[in-house]
Design an enzyme around this catalytic site. Structure first.
Site, short mmCIF file in Angstrom:
data_model
loop_
_atom_site.label_atom_id
_atom_site.label_comp_id
_atom_site.label_asym_id
_atom_site.label_seq_id
_atom_site.Cartn_x
_atom_site.Cartn_y
_atom_site.Cartn_z
N SER A 1 0.91 -1.13 -0.14
CA SER A 1 -0.08 0.15 0.04
C SER A 1 0.90 1.12 0.09
CB SER A 1 -1.05 0.04 1.15
OG SER A 1 -1.75 -1.18 1.29
N1 SAH Z 1 -0.81 -4.39 3.95
C1 SAH Z 1 -0.20 -4.88 2.71
C2 SAH Z 1 -1.36 -5.13 1.52
C3 SAH Z 1 -1.41 -5.92 0.63
S1 SAH Z 1 -2.36 -5.88 -0.64
C4 SAH Z 1 1.04 -4.20 2.48
O1 SAH Z 1 1.09 -2.91 2.60
O2 SAH Z 1 1.89 -5.01 1.72
C5 SAH Z 1 -3.60 -7.11 0.07
C6 SAH Z 1 -3.28 -8.26 0.55
O3 SAH Z 1 -4.30 -8.99 1.07
C7 SAH Z 1 -2.53 -9.25 -0.53
O4 SAH Z 1 -1.43 -9.71 0.02
C8 SAH Z 1 -3.76 -10.41 -0.65
O5 SAH Z 1 -3.28 -11.51 -0.83
C9 SAH Z 1 -4.34 -10.36 0.67
N2 SAH Z 1 -5.70 -10.97 0.73
C10 SAH Z 1 -6.68 -10.72 -0.13
N3 SAH Z 1 -7.73 -11.32 0.17
C11 SAH Z 1 -7.45 -11.99 1.26
C12 SAH Z 1 -8.07 -12.91 2.09
N4 SAH Z 1 -9.45 -13.42 1.85
N5 SAH Z 1 -7.54 -13.43 3.20
C13 SAH Z 1 -6.15 -13.17 3.53
N6 SAH Z 1 -5.44 -12.12 2.71
C14 SAH Z 1 -6.14 -11.71 1.65
#
Ligand code: SAH
Length: 220
Positions: A70
Site C-alpha cells: 500500500s
Molecule cells: N498491507 C499490505 C497490503 C497488501 S495487498 C502491504 O502493505 O503490503 C492486500 C493483501 O491482501 C494481498 O497480499 C492479498 O493476497 C491479501 N488478501 C486478499 N484477500 C485475502 C483474504 N481473503 N484473506 C487473506 N488475505 C487476503
C-alpha cells in the site's frame, strides 16, 4: 549486495525517509506516533531489490502475485484512524502482503495478528520481521474473511484488501468499543470506512475514496 552498496542505500534511505515524513505531514497525517513508526521502519526491506530505490515514494508498488504494497499515505492514514481513540493491545490485520503495514502496527500495539491467503507472501513477510527483530507478530496462512476466531475479540481490525460490503464475521470479532478500518466497495469504486462496534451492532463512518486490491476468498 556488498557492504558499500548496502551503506549507500542506508544513507539515501534515511534522507528520503525524512522527505516522506514531511510529505505525509503535508497530506494531513498528524499522529506523531504513526510518523515515528514510519520513520523507524525501512520500507525498502518490504519491496523487491529492483524497486528499493522507489521505496520512499508515496506510491503503491507491485509485490508479485498481482498484489501491491500500500501507498505510505494510506498505511499512515489507516493506522491513525485505527489508533485515534486510544492505545490498543491486540490488532488483527487481514492481508499481510509485504508485511509493511504489519511492521508499522507492531511498533504501536502490544500484539499484531496478521492473516494472508498467499503462502509465499506470508513466508517472505515472516523473514522480514525476523530481520527487523519484530517479535510481537503472529502470522496465519488462511482466508481472512473468516477472521481469527480463536484469538477474538480484538481491540482493532485493519483490512488491507477491499470486500464489497462490511464483513459481519469481522465485526463480530471486535470487542465492544473496538474499531475496524477497511476499504469497502467494488474494483471501480471504494471508500475507506471506520466501523465501531457497539453493544448491539456497529456504527460506521465513510471517510475518503481509496483503491485497494479486492478481498478474495480461499487460500492459495
Ligand atoms: N498491507 C499490505 C497490503 C497488501 S495487498 C502491504 O502493505 O503490503 C492486500 C493483501 O491482501 C494481498 O497480499 C492479498 O493476497 C491479501 N488478501 C486478499 N484477500 C485475502 C483474504 N481473503 N484473506 C487473506 N488475505 C487476503
Amino acid at each position: 549486495m556488498n557492504s558499500i552498496q548496502h551503506q549507500g542505500i542506508g544513507m539515501t534511505s534515511a534522507r528520503t525517509r525524512e522527505r516522506l515524513i514531511d510529505r505525509l505531514r503535508e497530506e494531513g497525517i498528524a499522529s506523531r506516533q504513526v510518523l515515528e513508526a514510519i520513520r523507524n521502519t525501512p520500507r525498502h526491506i518490504f519491496v523487491d531489490e529492483a524497486l528499493a530505490s522507489r521505496a520512499y515514494e508515496n506510491t503503491a508498488l507491485p509485490i508479485g502475485h498481482n498484489q501491491t504494497i500500500s501507498q505510505p499515505y494510506i498505511v499512515a492514514r489507516m493506522t491513525e484512524l485505527l489508533l485515534e481513540r486510544g492505545p490498543q493491545e491486540t490488532v488483527l490485520e487481514i492481508g499481510t502482503g509485504s508485511g509493511y503495514q504489519t511492521a508499522i502496527l507492531s511498533r504501536l500495539v502490544k500484539r499484531v495478528y496478521s492473516v494472508e491467503r498467499i503462502a509465499p507472501l506470508q513466508q517472505q513477510a515472516r523473514r522480514r520481521f525476523q530481520e527487523l527483530g519484530l517479535r510481537n507478530i503472529r502470522l496465519r496462512h488462511s482466508d481472512g474473511g473468516m477472521g481469527l476466531p480463536e484469538y477474538a475479540p480484538f481491540d482493532g481490525i485493519l483490512v488491507t484488501a477491499a470486500p464489497e460490503g462490511i464483513p459481519r464475521v469481522l465485526v463480530e470479532q471486535l470487542r465492544p468499543g473496538g474499531v475496524m478500518v477497511l476499504p469497502v466497495g467494488s474494483r471501480q469504486e471504494q471508500a475507506l470506512v471506520r466501523v465501531t462496534r457497539t453493544e448491539g451492532g456497529y456504527g460506521k463512518e465513510i471517510l475518503e475514496p481509496v483503491i485497494f486490491v479486492p478481498l478474495l476468498g480461499g487460500v492459495r
